[in-house]
Motif scaffolding. Structure first.
Motif, PDB file in Angstrom:
ATOM      1  N   LEU A  96     -54.745   5.802-102.193  1.00 30.76           N
ATOM      2  CA  LEU A  96     -53.808   4.954-102.934  1.00 30.76           C
ATOM      3  C   LEU A  96     -52.376   5.234-102.512  1.00 30.76           C
ATOM      4  O   LEU A  96     -51.580   4.301-102.322  1.00 30.76           O
ATOM      5  CB  LEU A  96     -53.973   5.190-104.434  1.00 30.76           C
ATOM      6  N   PHE A  97     -52.049   6.515-102.352  1.00 31.27           N
ATOM      7  CA  PHE A  97     -50.699   6.885-101.913  1.00 31.27           C
ATOM      8  C   PHE A  97     -50.402   6.323-100.527  1.00 31.27           C
ATOM      9  O   PHE A  97     -49.290   5.867-100.243  1.00 31.27           O
ATOM     10  CB  PHE A  97     -50.561   8.407-101.913  1.00 31.27           C
ATOM     11  N   TRP A  98     -51.398   6.348 -99.648  1.00 34.56           N
ATOM     12  CA  TRP A  98     -51.234   5.812 -98.296  1.00 34.56           C
ATOM     13  C   TRP A  98     -50.907   4.323 -98.330  1.00 34.56           C
ATOM     14  O   TRP A  98     -49.962   3.874 -97.679  1.00 34.56           O
ATOM     15  CB  TRP A  98     -52.497   6.077 -97.491  1.00 34.56           C
ATOM     16  N   TRP A  99     -51.677   3.553 -99.090  1.00 31.15           N
ATOM     17  CA  TRP A  99     -51.446   2.115 -99.145  1.00 31.15           C
ATOM     18  C   TRP A  99     -50.131   1.779 -99.839  1.00 31.15           C
ATOM     19  O   TRP A  99     -49.456   0.814 -99.458  1.00 31.15           O
ATOM     20  CB  TRP A  99     -52.611   1.414 -99.835  1.00 31.15           C
ATOM     21  N   LEU A 100     -49.743   2.544-100.831  1.00 31.71           N
ATOM     22  CA  LEU A 100     -48.439   2.326-101.475  1.00 31.71           C
ATOM     23  C   LEU A 100     -47.301   2.603-100.494  1.00 31.71           C
ATOM     24  O   LEU A 100     -46.291   1.878-100.484  1.00 31.71           O
ATOM     25  CB  LEU A 100     -48.301   3.221-102.706  1.00 31.71           C
ATOM     26  N   THR A 101     -47.457   3.618 -99.666  1.00 32.01           N
ATOM     27  CA  THR A 101     -46.431   3.924 -98.659  1.00 32.01           C
ATOM     28  C   THR A 101     -46.328   2.813 -97.630  1.00 32.01           C
ATOM     29  O   THR A 101     -45.221   2.399 -97.246  1.00 32.01           O
ATOM     30  CB  THR A 101     -46.756   5.256 -97.963  1.00 32.01           C
ATOM     31  N   ILE A 102     -47.485   2.325 -97.171  1.00 36.10           N
ATOM     32  CA  ILE A 102     -47.490   1.218 -96.209  1.00 36.10           C
ATOM     33  C   ILE A 102     -46.837  -0.018 -96.819  1.00 36.10           C
ATOM     34  O   ILE A 102     -46.047  -0.722 -96.161  1.00 36.10           O
ATOM     35  CB  ILE A 102     -48.929   0.905 -95.758  1.00 36.10           C
ATOM     36  N   ALA A 103     -47.158  -0.304 -98.086  1.00 38.57           N
ATOM     37  CA  ALA A 103     -46.554  -1.456 -98.760  1.00 38.57           C
ATOM     38  C   ALA A 103     -45.046  -1.286 -98.879  1.00 38.57           C
ATOM     39  O   ALA A 103     -44.273  -2.238 -98.680  1.00 38.57           O
ATOM     40  CB  ALA A 103     -47.184  -1.637-100.137  1.00 38.57           C
ATOM     41  N   PHE A 104     -44.607  -0.072 -99.212  1.00 34.71           N
ATOM     42  CA  PHE A 104     -43.176   0.193 -99.350  1.00 34.71           C
ATOM     43  C   PHE A 104     -42.446  -0.019 -98.022  1.00 34.71           C
ATOM     44  O   PHE A 104     -41.309  -0.502 -97.997  1.00 34.71           O
ATOM     45  CB  PHE A 104     -42.977   1.634 -99.844  1.00 34.71           C
ATOM     46  N   LEU A 105     -43.107   0.319 -96.911  1.00 30.58           N
ATOM     47  CA  LEU A 105     -42.477   0.200 -95.609  1.00 30.58           C
ATOM     48  C   LEU A 105     -42.460  -1.236 -95.087  1.00 30.58           C
ATOM     49  O   LEU A 105     -41.474  -1.679 -94.482  1.00 30.58           O
ATOM     50  CB  LEU A 105     -43.203   1.099 -94.594  1.00 30.58           C
ATOM     51  N   TYR A 106     -43.545  -1.976 -95.328  1.00 23.61           N
ATOM     52  CA  TYR A 106     -43.717  -3.260 -94.641  1.00 23.61           C
ATOM     53  C   TYR A 106     -43.575  -4.485 -95.527  1.00 23.61           C
ATOM     54  O   TYR A 106     -43.457  -5.604 -95.007  1.00 23.61           O
ATOM     55  CB  TYR A 106     -45.078  -3.286 -93.938  1.00 23.61           C
ATOM     56  N   LEU A 107     -43.581  -4.347 -96.835  1.00 25.13           N
ATOM     57  CA  LEU A 107     -43.388  -5.518 -97.693  1.00 25.13           C
ATOM     58  C   LEU A 107     -42.032  -6.191 -97.474  1.00 25.13           C
ATOM     59  O   LEU A 107     -41.955  -7.428 -97.433  1.00 25.13           O
ATOM     60  CB  LEU A 107     -43.577  -5.139 -99.156  1.00 25.13           C
ATOM     61  N   PRO A 108     -40.923  -5.432 -97.345  1.00 24.48           N
ATOM     62  CA  PRO A 108     -39.648  -6.111 -97.047  1.00 24.48           C
ATOM     63  C   PRO A 108     -39.691  -6.921 -95.753  1.00 24.48           C
ATOM     64  O   PRO A 108     -39.133  -8.029 -95.692  1.00 24.48           O
ATOM     65  CB  PRO A 108     -38.660  -4.939 -96.942  1.00 24.48           C
ATOM     66  N   LEU A 109     -40.365  -6.397 -94.733  1.00 21.40           N
ATOM     67  CA  LEU A 109     -40.490  -7.144 -93.486  1.00 21.40           C
ATOM     68  C   LEU A 109     -41.350  -8.388 -93.679  1.00 21.40           C
ATOM     69  O   LEU A 109     -41.047  -9.458 -93.119  1.00 21.40           O
ATOM     70  CB  LEU A 109     -41.107  -6.258 -92.398  1.00 21.40           C
ATOM     71  N   ALA A 110     -42.404  -8.260 -94.482  1.00 19.78           N
ATOM     72  CA  ALA A 110     -43.266  -9.407 -94.748  1.00 19.78           C
ATOM     73  C   ALA A 110     -42.500 -10.504 -95.491  1.00 19.78           C
ATOM     74  O   ALA A 110     -42.706 -11.695 -95.234  1.00 19.78           O
ATOM     75  CB  ALA A 110     -44.488  -8.970 -95.555  1.00 19.78           C
TER      76      ALA A 110
END
Length: 266
Positions: free
Chosen positions: A12-26
């Protein structure tokens, strides 16, 4: 039970980190296809902003400057950095701690300090000798200076991973220095050289601070153009530019990673 919960927590922590990094780009990519004139709301999918980009002379000029800057600086940095990396490997047994510090210094130094120092240096040279005024040439020199350490370290790491007896074997087979470089060193270093080139190109295209301080009045790059345009507000056109830059940087980064992995396997 606790071990399974711990693994799920890490996942869960991994996916939250990925979301935090790439959601602004998305979000930027999503709104680049907005048909509305404002980026504040989404009114439907459209390619109108991408069409406007390819009819914008200022943008095309900035794109051309970015490509010339990235390619020229990456090629020069690749040549110099490869020679430095080879020299670091050949003399690794000596006490060269000061050289390692000099190689790492441009990497850890803040961009603002590096950019200001480059600008002050070029202005001083221009006043004294009438050369190296703010232009695309000064930008290329400035980019080469911070790209060289990355190339040198990548090439050095590749040399360190080689079996030292390979060099002795090439000499025992009476291979001249030219033949050793052509038939042994270059094929062996090829993945690392390609990875270093793409990494240098990515750093150059992405750079704003150093480019801003060393650019001439007619040498704006894409990051500088975006900075000037965004001062008037974020529009779907800015999102479209950012999307193209994201795609270009991601492609270069993936290619660099693939070639670097290929080099480690060989």
């Amino acid at each position: 039970m606790r071990r399974g919960a711990f693994k799920r927590g890490l996942t869960l922590f991994w996916w939250l980190t990925i979301a935090f990094l790439y959601l602004p780009l998305a979000v930027i990519v999503f709104y680049s296809f907005n048909s509305a004139n404002s980026a504040a709301h989404f009114a439907g999918f459209s390619l109108r902003w991408y069409d406007r980009l390819f009819h914008n002379d200022q943008l095309l000029g900035a794109l051309s400057n970015s490509l010339v800057l990235g390619l020229a600086s990456s090629i020069v940095a690749l040549i110099i950095g490869t020679l430095i990396g080879y020299g670091m490997y050949r003399h690794r047994s000596r006490k060269l701690g000061w050289l390692i510090v000099l190689i790492y210094l441009p990497i850890v130094m803040p961009d603002i300090v590096f950019g200001i120092s480059e600008m002050a240096f070029f202005v001083s040279i221009d006043r004294q000798f009438g050369v190296l005024g703010p232009s695309l040439a000064t930008m290329i020199i400035a980019h080469v200076t911070f790209q060289i350490p990355f190339v040198a370290l990548i090439v050095y790491s590749r040399f360190v991973g080689l079996d030292p007896t390979l060099f002795e074997a090439a000499k025992d087979l009476y291979a001249s220095p030219y033949k050793r470089a052509r038939h042994f060193l270059l094929p062996t270093l090829k993945p690392s050289l390609i990875a270093a080139f793409f990494l240098s190109f990515t750093l150059s295209v992405d750079d704003f601070v150093i480019s801003f301080f060393t650019a001439g009045p007619e040498n704006a790059t894409l990051p500088i153009y975006i900075w000037g345009a965004i001062r008037r507000g974020v529009s779907p056109e800015i999102n479209a530019i950012a999307t193209l830059m994201i795609g270009a940087v991601m492609i270069a980064a993936v290619l660099s990673l693939l070639f670097n992995r290929q080099g480690r396997r060989q």
